[in-house]
Design a protein around this motif. Structure first.
Motif, PDB file in Angstrom:
ATOM      1  N   TYR A 176      35.014  -4.442  18.781  1.00  0.00           N
ATOM      2  CA  TYR A 176      35.960  -5.173  18.144  1.00  0.00           C
ATOM      3  C   TYR A 176      36.451  -4.922  17.792  1.00  0.00           C
ATOM      4  CZ  TYR A 176      36.764 -10.269  16.658  1.00  0.00           C
ATOM      5  OH  TYR A 176      36.718 -11.136  15.855  1.00  0.00           O
ATOM      6  N   LEU A 177      36.144  -4.085  16.719  1.00  0.00           N
ATOM      7  CA  LEU A 177      37.023  -3.355  16.054  1.00  0.00           C
ATOM      8  C   LEU A 177      38.542  -3.267  16.408  1.00  0.00           C
ATOM      9  CD1 LEU A 177      36.723  -3.421  12.982  1.00  0.00           C
ATOM     10  CD2 LEU A 177      36.649  -0.901  13.072  1.00  0.00           C
ATOM     11  N   GLY A 178      38.534  -2.728  17.086  1.00  0.00           N
ATOM     12  CA  GLY A 178      40.036  -2.415  18.118  1.00  0.00           C
ATOM     13  C   GLY A 178      40.429  -4.017  17.781  1.00  0.00           C
ATOM     14  N   THR A 179      39.581  -4.914  19.026  1.00  0.00           N
ATOM     15  CA  THR A 179      40.742  -5.979  18.977  1.00  0.00           C
ATOM     16  C   THR A 179      41.628  -6.947  17.234  1.00  0.00           C
ATOM     17  OG1 THR A 179      38.812  -7.142  20.471  1.00  0.00           O
ATOM     18  CG2 THR A 179      39.970  -8.443  19.927  1.00  0.00           C
ATOM     19  N   VAL A 180      40.470  -6.789  16.669  1.00  0.00           N
ATOM     20  CA  VAL A 180      40.410  -7.428  15.099  1.00  0.00           C
ATOM     21  C   VAL A 180      42.091  -6.868  15.246  1.00  0.00           C
ATOM     22  CG1 VAL A 180      39.875  -7.594  12.618  1.00  0.00           C
ATOM     23  CG2 VAL A 180      38.662  -7.788  14.549  1.00  0.00           C
ATOM     24  N   VAL A 181      41.848  -5.421  15.073  1.00  0.00           N
ATOM     25  CA  VAL A 181      43.518  -4.299  14.622  1.00  0.00           C
ATOM     26  C   VAL A 181      44.764  -4.945  15.569  1.00  0.00           C
ATOM     27  CG1 VAL A 181      44.907  -1.732  14.542  1.00  0.00           C
ATOM     28  CG2 VAL A 181      42.027  -2.260  13.839  1.00  0.00           C
TER      29      VAL A 181
ATOM     30  N   LEU B 118      30.980  -9.420  11.347  1.00  0.00           N
ATOM     31  CA  LEU B 118      29.596 -10.336  12.581  1.00  0.00           C
ATOM     32  C   LEU B 118      30.323 -10.159  13.785  1.00  0.00           C
ATOM     33  CD1 LEU B 118      28.284 -12.358  12.540  1.00  0.00           C
ATOM     34  CD2 LEU B 118      29.203 -13.982  12.750  1.00  0.00           C
ATOM     35  N   GLY B 119      31.409 -10.254  14.658  1.00  0.00           N
ATOM     36  CA  GLY B 119      31.312  -9.805  16.300  1.00  0.00           C
ATOM     37  C   GLY B 119      31.155  -8.309  16.453  1.00  0.00           C
ATOM     38  N   THR B 120      31.394  -6.943  15.017  1.00  0.00           N
ATOM     39  CA  THR B 120      31.111  -5.992  15.636  1.00  0.00           C
ATOM     40  C   THR B 120      29.655  -5.702  16.022  1.00  0.00           C
ATOM     41  OG1 THR B 120      32.684  -5.294  14.269  1.00  0.00           O
ATOM     42  CG2 THR B 120      31.166  -3.557  14.804  1.00  0.00           C
TER      43      THR B 120
ATOM     44  N   GLY C 271      40.205 -14.000  20.213  1.00  0.00           N
ATOM     45  CA  GLY C 271      39.758 -12.498  21.121  1.00  0.00           C
ATOM     46  C   GLY C 271      38.752 -12.235  21.169  1.00  0.00           C
ATOM     47  N   PHE C 272      37.133 -12.350  19.948  1.00  0.00           N
ATOM     48  CA  PHE C 272      36.272 -12.491  20.315  1.00  0.00           C
ATOM     49  C   PHE C 272      35.964 -12.606  21.465  1.00  0.00           C
ATOM     50  CE2 PHE C 272      31.443 -12.978  19.555  1.00  0.00           C
ATOM     51  CZ  PHE C 272      31.192 -11.803  19.282  1.00  0.00           C
ATOM     52  N   GLY C 273      35.675 -14.003  22.139  1.00  0.00           N
ATOM     53  CA  GLY C 273      35.406 -14.645  23.103  1.00  0.00           C
ATOM     54  C   GLY C 273      35.791 -14.094  24.474  1.00  0.00           C
ATOM     55  N   GLN C 274      37.095 -14.361  24.790  1.00  0.00           N
ATOM     56  CA  GLN C 274      38.368 -13.591  25.035  1.00  0.00           C
ATOM     57  C   GLN C 274      37.617 -11.851  25.719  1.00  0.00           C
ATOM     58  OE1 GLN C 274      39.258 -13.532  28.478  1.00  0.00           O
ATOM     59  NE2 GLN C 274      41.267 -14.346  27.575  1.00  0.00           N
ATOM     60  N   GLY C 275      37.252 -11.304  23.671  1.00  0.00           N
ATOM     61  CA  GLY C 275      37.172  -9.901  24.544  1.00  0.00           C
ATOM     62  C   GLY C 275      35.532 -10.150  25.403  1.00  0.00           C
ATOM     63  N   LEU C 276      34.141 -10.731  24.967  1.00  0.00           N
ATOM     64  CA  LEU C 276      33.037 -10.668  25.207  1.00  0.00           C
ATOM     65  C   LEU C 276      33.028 -11.257  26.903  1.00  0.00           C
ATOM     66  CD1 LEU C 276      31.183 -12.979  22.672  1.00  0.00           C
ATOM     67  CD2 LEU C 276      30.981 -10.738  22.995  1.00  0.00           C
TER      68      LEU C 276
ATOM     69  N   SER D 132      48.131 -14.477  24.615  1.00  0.00           N
ATOM     70  CA  SER D 132      47.715 -12.923  23.611  1.00  0.00           C
ATOM     71  C   SER D 132      46.762 -12.821  23.574  1.00  0.00           C
ATOM     72  CB  SER D 132      48.539 -13.481  22.382  1.00  0.00           C
ATOM     73  OG  SER D 132      47.588 -15.170  22.206  1.00  0.00           O
ATOM     74  N   SER D 133      45.734 -13.765  23.692  1.00  0.00           N
ATOM     75  CA  SER D 133      44.222 -13.154  23.581  1.00  0.00           C
ATOM     76  C   SER D 133      44.297 -12.271  24.574  1.00  0.00           C
ATOM     77  CB  SER D 133      43.491 -15.046  24.263  1.00  0.00           C
ATOM     78  OG  SER D 133      43.749 -15.311  25.440  1.00  0.00           O
ATOM     79  N   ILE D 134      44.376 -12.061  25.885  1.00  0.00           N
ATOM     80  CA  ILE D 134      44.410 -11.360  26.570  1.00  0.00           C
ATOM     81  C   ILE D 134      44.660 -10.404  26.078  1.00  0.00           C
ATOM     82  CG2 ILE D 134      44.321 -10.211  29.410  1.00  0.00           C
ATOM     83  CD1 ILE D 134      44.719 -12.212  29.987  1.00  0.00           C
ATOM     84  N   ALA D 135      46.023  -9.455  25.355  1.00  0.00           N
ATOM     85  CA  ALA D 135      46.394  -8.791  24.633  1.00  0.00           C
ATOM     86  C   ALA D 135      45.848  -8.341  23.998  1.00  0.00           C
ATOM     87  CB  ALA D 135      48.211  -9.623  24.431  1.00  0.00           C
ATOM     88  N   VAL D 136      45.602  -9.235  23.094  1.00  0.00           N
ATOM     89  CA  VAL D 136      44.711  -8.491  21.528  1.00  0.00           C
ATOM     90  C   VAL D 136      43.771  -7.420  22.099  1.00  0.00           C
ATOM     91  CG1 VAL D 136      45.274 -10.216  19.937  1.00  0.00           C
ATOM     92  CG2 VAL D 136      43.657 -10.661  21.172  1.00  0.00           C
ATOM     93  N   VAL D 137      43.390  -8.412  23.449  1.00  0.00           N
ATOM     94  CA  VAL D 137      41.574  -7.676  23.861  1.00  0.00           C
ATOM     95  C   VAL D 137      42.018  -6.001  24.683  1.00  0.00           C
ATOM     96  CG1 VAL D 137      39.643  -7.530  25.441  1.00  0.00           C
ATOM     97  CG2 VAL D 137      40.418 -10.077  23.838  1.00  0.00           C
ATOM     98  N   VAL D 138      42.901  -5.954  25.400  1.00  0.00           N
ATOM     99  CA  VAL D 138      43.553  -5.540  25.768  1.00  0.00           C
ATOM    100  C   VAL D 138      44.253  -3.362  25.150  1.00  0.00           C
ATOM    101  CG1 VAL D 138      45.505  -4.005  28.268  1.00  0.00           C
ATOM    102  CG2 VAL D 138      44.293  -6.180  28.372  1.00  0.00           C
ATOM    103  N   VAL D 139      45.112  -4.972  24.561  1.00  0.00           N
ATOM    104  CA  VAL D 139      45.818  -3.318  23.376  1.00  0.00           C
ATOM    105  C   VAL D 139      45.337  -3.395  22.333  1.00  0.00           C
ATOM    106  CG1 VAL D 139      48.008  -3.328  21.295  1.00  0.00           C
ATOM    107  CG2 VAL D 139      47.960  -4.651  23.557  1.00  0.00           C
ATOM    108  N   GLY D 140      43.740  -3.705  22.566  1.00  0.00           N
ATOM    109  CA  GLY D 140      43.054  -3.543  21.193  1.00  0.00           C
ATOM    110  C   GLY D 140      41.797  -1.996  21.855  1.00  0.00           C
TER     111      GLY D 140
END
Lengths: 347, 342
Positions: A275-280, A185-187, A65-70, A256-264
């Motif tokens: 990124y914290l949103g993505t992690v949560v 690290l991501g944050t 999700g970190f990569g997709q998030g970027l 799911s990689s897109i879902a975590v970013v969007v739901v985050g």
């Protein structure tokens, strides 16, 4: 007491930067409430072992999700991640399985970084829309993996990966440390490096980023390369966790990689999100899917709920909708019956 | 020179040329190409792509994206495979249900995009995922069967001469030609090329967008029916590749991603290119392991080809307008036409 203060403080900081903190805290709270409540569904849930299992599975989702998030942050989309995860997994068992070496490890990472580079170059220099470009590389890479293995994956799981993913340190599974390290690290990368700030700049307004002296194309290419690297690492972790590689092992990450970013809480249009949103969201979605599995609901409903959450979150975070709702509510409160006008565009 | 350039800038003509060249190559790479059976087979392969590409072109010309194709096609597929029974009557009922499902998904997309203002790529991604889930609920594993009138019925010929699939393709072509000339079609192009000025000139944006998505959803479901006629069974997971091919067909046809320019005729020819490509790869004996690589490469190359064609179009438009300003070109009917188009 201290932990809630911690969350609040973190939230306050996020608020200043993104305006999403309340949402992240809400998702986190929902997850924390869901975990003990799931005991009502099945007595085996909600125990420490379930929670740690959820966190272990989330660690891989957080990484991909970190990569997709970027990539989403700069306003693009990376649909090639599933095949990169699978390719990295296949190469890991085939090349690293019997004789682990740092050079081979770096080679695998390098190959996946090159795929990301190809995505980035296609999107920036050739101006191919990102979801078409990455859908194309998804097909090509999946075809290459299939052609390379001829259908059966060779090799074995490298022992160091199995130790990493299944081992414990001070009684806590090592992947949980990875999860926390990744979140920090991501944050840090997103918020406190110049690269991270440029990602936000490019995502929110490309033209003004260009005017401000940001090399827009380089930033976009960088996001795609990092996305490829994260997918490669995820593939390796998945090999360690699952004890082997399959050609379809990355397929679940397509959605799911897109879902975590969007739901985050990140905007799918780019420029907004943390990124914290993505992690949560990764922990939240894993909790939900664990809950669904224990309820005996089929894979189909699980997928449906993923999709529904994306639509709901994207819809709810949409300010226009929020405006519509408040206006509609006000109109209903004011006078009756003219709700159809709420659908009319307001120039 | 001018004719050549205008041919290169017209996506449909370009796709037609590519199709013609590929068909000639295919004719030489394999025997008995020019038989009715072979033509029927080709049309059968192309028909699902043609129908879905027509729907996607609608959405893309209006300035949106639609990722729900895969979802709708797979829902139509599993509905037919599980519900169509064995008689013609039950089959027709199942087709009606499948088409209604397509309309419903299209209406959800349209509602989200047109009335709630959700970004189309996000909304349709969500509905795509939801549809995939529902398809898995309806049919957890591949299998099922369809009555004879769907398969081989929709794959055979009328009176032994005209393939049913050809009639379907023809219907898409005629439908598009009619649409372009009616008010709704003009509104779609106007909205895609400049949304703000379209709204200012009185086009009801939400209404047009909603109808575009509903129409597209219906066509995707119809594509799913044609696809089921080909496979004669259901597969809840087999949609991703089809979606890629549909996007490739639209890209080969020279429709601009972002809206305002393009035509379903081009997309239909693009679908033809892909169908001939598949037959050619098979005739040349390329391993099925590598067909994914070829299809991915074709998708990217197709978009690049479209981009080159668009670039040429822009350049020729610029040079024409400078000629107009400097008065070197007599202001004949062509100049008036250019003015009318821009």
């Amino acid at each position: 007491m201290t932990s809630s203060a911690d969350v609040d403080q973190r939230g306050a900081k996020g608020f200043r930067l993104s305006g999403q903190s309340g949402y992240i805290v809400a998702i986190l709270a929902l997850t924390v409430i869901l975990m003990p409540l799931s005991r009502l569904v099945s007595p085996s849930l909600g125990s420490w072992s379930t929670v740690s299992a959820i966190l272990v599975v989330s660690s891989m989702l957080t990484l991909v999700g970190f990569g997709q998030g970027l990539v989403i942050l700069v306003g693009e989309l990376d649909l090639s991640l599933p095949s990169i995860v699978s390719l990295a997994g296949v190469l890991t068992t085939a090349w690293l399985g019997s004789s682990p070496s740092l050079v081979t490890f770096l080679q695998i990472i390098g190959i996946c970084a090159l795929i990301g580079l190809a995505n980035g170059l296609g999107v920036t220099l050739l101006k191919v829309p990102s979801f078409i470009m990455t859908l194309g590389t998804q097909l090509i890479v999946a075809g290459a993996a299939l052609g390379y293995t001829k259908g059966t994956v060779p090799g074995t799981t490298p022992s160091f990966l199995a130790q990493l993913m299944l081992g414990h340190w001070a009684g806590i599974p090592i992947p949980i440390f990875l999860l926390v390290a990744m979140a920090v690290l991501g944050t840090l990368i997103q918020r406190h490096t110049s690269f991270g700030r440029r990602l936000y700049a490019v995502g929110s307004n490309r033209a003004s980023a260009q005017v401000a002296g940001v090399h827009v194309n380089r930033v976009i290419i960088g996001a795609f390369v990092l996305s490829g690297v994260c997918a490669a690492l995820t593939g390796m972790l998945l090999v360690g966790y699952g004890g082997g590689a399959t050609l379809g092992m990355g397929d679940t990450f397509f959605l799911s990689s897109i879902a975590v970013v969007v739901v985050g809480g990140s905007s799918i249009l780019g420029g907004r999100g943390s990124y914290l949103g993505t992690v949560v969201a990764a922990v939240f979605l894993t909790t939900i899917s664990t809950l669904i599995q224990s309820l005996g609901i089929s894979q189909g409903w699980q997928t449906f709920i993923y999709g529904f959450l994306i639509v709901a979150v994207v819809g709810l975070l949409n300010q226009e909708l929020y405006g519509h709702l408040t206006r509609t509510v006000r109109r209903i409160a004011g006078s009756s019956g003219r709700s159809r006008a709420a659908g009319e565009p307001t120039a | 020179m001018k004719a050549l350039r205008s041919a290169a800038t017209n996506g449909s003509v370009l796709a037609g040329l590519v199709l013609a060249v590929m068909y000639v190559v295919y004719m030489y790479s394999s025997v008995d190409v020019l038989t009715i059976e072979n033509a029927t087979d080709l049309f059968n392969n192309a028909a699902p792509l043609v129908v879905a590409a027509t729907g996607l072109t609608l959405v893309i010309v209006s300035g949106g994206y639609d990722l729900s194709i895969g979802g709708v096609v797979v829902i139509a597929n599993v509905i037919l495979a599980t519900q169509s029974g064995s008689t013609t009557q039950s089959g027709l009922l199942a087709i009606a249900v499948a088409l209604a499902a397509g309309l419903l998904v299209g209406a959800i997309n349209g509602f989200l995009v047109a009335y709630l203002g959700v970004q189309s790529i996000a909304a349709t991604l969500g509905t795509f995922i939801m549809c995939t889930g529902i398809a898995l609920v309806i049919m957890p594993s591949p299998g099922g069967s369809v009555p004879d009138f769907i398969s081989p019925g929709l794959n055979s010929t009328v009176g032994g001469v005209v393939p049913v699939a050809f009639l379907v393709v023809l219907a898409c072509v005629l439908g598009w030609l009619i649409l372009r000339r009616c008010r709704f079609g003009v509104h779609i192009y106007a909205l895609g090329s400049d949304e703000r000025s379209a709204v200012q000139s009185g086009i009801r944006r939400a209404n047009v967008k909603f109808r575009v998505f509903v129409g597209a959803g219906f066509l995707y479901a119809a594509a799913g029916v044609m696809l089921t006629a080909q496979t004669a069974s259901g597969d809840p997971n087999g949609s991703a590749l089809f979606m890629v091919l549909v996007f490739a067909a639209v890209a080969i046809g020279g429709t601009r991603f972002g809206g305002g320019r393009g035509s379903a005729i081009g997309s239909i020819l693009g679908a033809g290119v892909l169908a001939v490509l598949q037959k050619m790869l098979f005739a040349l004996g390329v391993s099925t392991f590598y067909t994914g690589i070829v299809q991915g490469a074709v998708l990217i190359l197709a978009v690049l080809l479209g981009q080159v064609s668009l670039g040429l179009a822009q350049r020729s438009r610029v040079s024409e307008s400078t000629q107009l300003i400097h008065g070197t070109e007599p202001a004949g009917p062509q100049a008036a036409q250019t003015g009318g188009q821009s």
